[in-house]
Design a protein around this motif. Structure first.
Motif, PDB file in Angstrom:
ATOM      1  N   VAL A   1      12.874  -6.257   6.250  1.00  0.00           N
ATOM      2  CA  VAL A   1      11.514  -6.493   5.804  1.00  0.00           C
ATOM      3  C   VAL A   1      11.071  -5.174   6.008  1.00  0.00           C
ATOM      4  N   ALA A   2       9.912  -5.435   5.515  1.00  0.00           N
ATOM      5  CA  ALA A   2       8.356  -3.561   5.148  1.00  0.00           C
ATOM      6  C   ALA A   2       7.538  -3.952   5.438  1.00  0.00           C
ATOM      7  N   PHE A   3       6.752  -3.099   6.365  1.00  0.00           N
ATOM      8  CA  PHE A   3       4.752  -3.179   5.844  1.00  0.00           C
ATOM      9  C   PHE A   3       5.404  -1.601   5.672  1.00  0.00           C
ATOM     10  N   VAL A   4       3.772  -1.356   4.395  1.00  0.00           N
ATOM     11  CA  VAL A   4       3.778  -0.275   4.329  1.00  0.00           C
ATOM     12  C   VAL A   4       2.057  -0.133   3.433  1.00  0.00           C
TER      13      VAL A   4
ATOM     14  N   GLY B   1       1.113   6.090   4.623  1.00  0.00           N
ATOM     15  CA  GLY B   1       0.089   6.147   5.966  1.00  0.00           C
ATOM     16  C   GLY B   1       0.630   5.552   6.990  1.00  0.00           C
ATOM     17  N   GLU B   2       2.355   4.440   7.159  1.00  0.00           N
ATOM     18  CA  GLU B   2       2.603   3.578   7.812  1.00  0.00           C
ATOM     19  C   GLU B   2       3.564   3.091   6.640  1.00  0.00           C
ATOM     20  N   MET B   3       4.998   2.803   7.081  1.00  0.00           N
ATOM     21  CA  MET B   3       6.206   1.988   6.478  1.00  0.00           C
ATOM     22  C   MET B   3       6.938   2.071   7.959  1.00  0.00           C
ATOM     23  N   ARG B   4       7.070   0.716   7.973  1.00  0.00           N
ATOM     24  CA  ARG B   4       8.154  -0.233   9.237  1.00  0.00           C
ATOM     25  C   ARG B   4       8.761  -0.864   8.927  1.00  0.00           C
ATOM     26  N   VAL B   5      10.263  -0.879   8.828  1.00  0.00           N
ATOM     27  CA  VAL B   5      11.350  -1.351   8.488  1.00  0.00           C
ATOM     28  C   VAL B   5      11.900  -1.799   9.926  1.00  0.00           C
ATOM     29  N   ALA B   6      12.007  -3.523   9.485  1.00  0.00           N
ATOM     30  CA  ALA B   6      12.881  -4.309  10.616  1.00  0.00           C
ATOM     31  C   ALA B   6      14.095  -5.230  10.064  1.00  0.00           C
TER      32      ALA B   6
END
Length: 152
Positions: free
Chosen positions: A71-74, A63-68
């Motif tokens: 760290v990451a949020f999936v 659905g979402e994959m945020r990386v920076a």
């Protein structure tokens, strides 16, 4: 002599002048493209958790994959290879009585990860969440780069 403003230009100028000024939260994260090593590494870190809870084998629809900044949020939905549906009622997590199959959103996962050396580690994981647990500001000290809507 100044040229008079046309009615639509006058209306636009008035709207801009009266528009509320809201701070813009800069997007500091990226989404690794399909087929990239970073994306595969992150999904591989989540796969054992999905297999433990939903039974193997699993593949994901992201659905979402945020990386920076390490760290990451999936968010993702687990499925069987080839797109087969997972029957949430017949999964290990339900059999262990760790999930009410009637509550939540089926075989979904929400994961906060950290990179440790060259390896991604799933630190916080939600299964079939019906609430946005990651909206807790307690996650901001570490995951602010991937939760900008929470950590303003």
């Amino acid at each position: 002599m100044a040229t008079p403003l046309k009615p639509h230009a006058l209306l636009l100028a008035l709207c801009l002048a009266l528009a509320p000024v809201t701070p813009v939260v800069a997007q500091s994260y990226t989404t690794p493209p399909k087929g990239s090593e970073a994306r595969a590494d992150i999904l591989d870190a989540i796969r054992p958790h999905a297999a433990w809870n939903f039974g193997p084998p699993v593949e994901f629809v992201v659905g979402e994959m945020r990386v920076a900044e390490g760290v990451a949020f999936v968010t993702l939905r687990a499925q069987r290879p080839g797109g087969g549906q997972i029957d949430i009622f017949n999964t290990p997590v339900v059999e262990r009585q760790q999930l009410d199959p009637y509550a939540g959103d089926g075989p979904t996962l929400e994961v906060l990860l950290q990179k440790s050396g060259r390896v991604w580690v799933a630190v916080h994981l939600g299964i079939s969440s019906s609430e946005g647990w990651w909206y807790d500001p307690a996650f901001c000290p570490i995951w602010a780069p991937v939760l900008p809507d929470v950590c303003k």
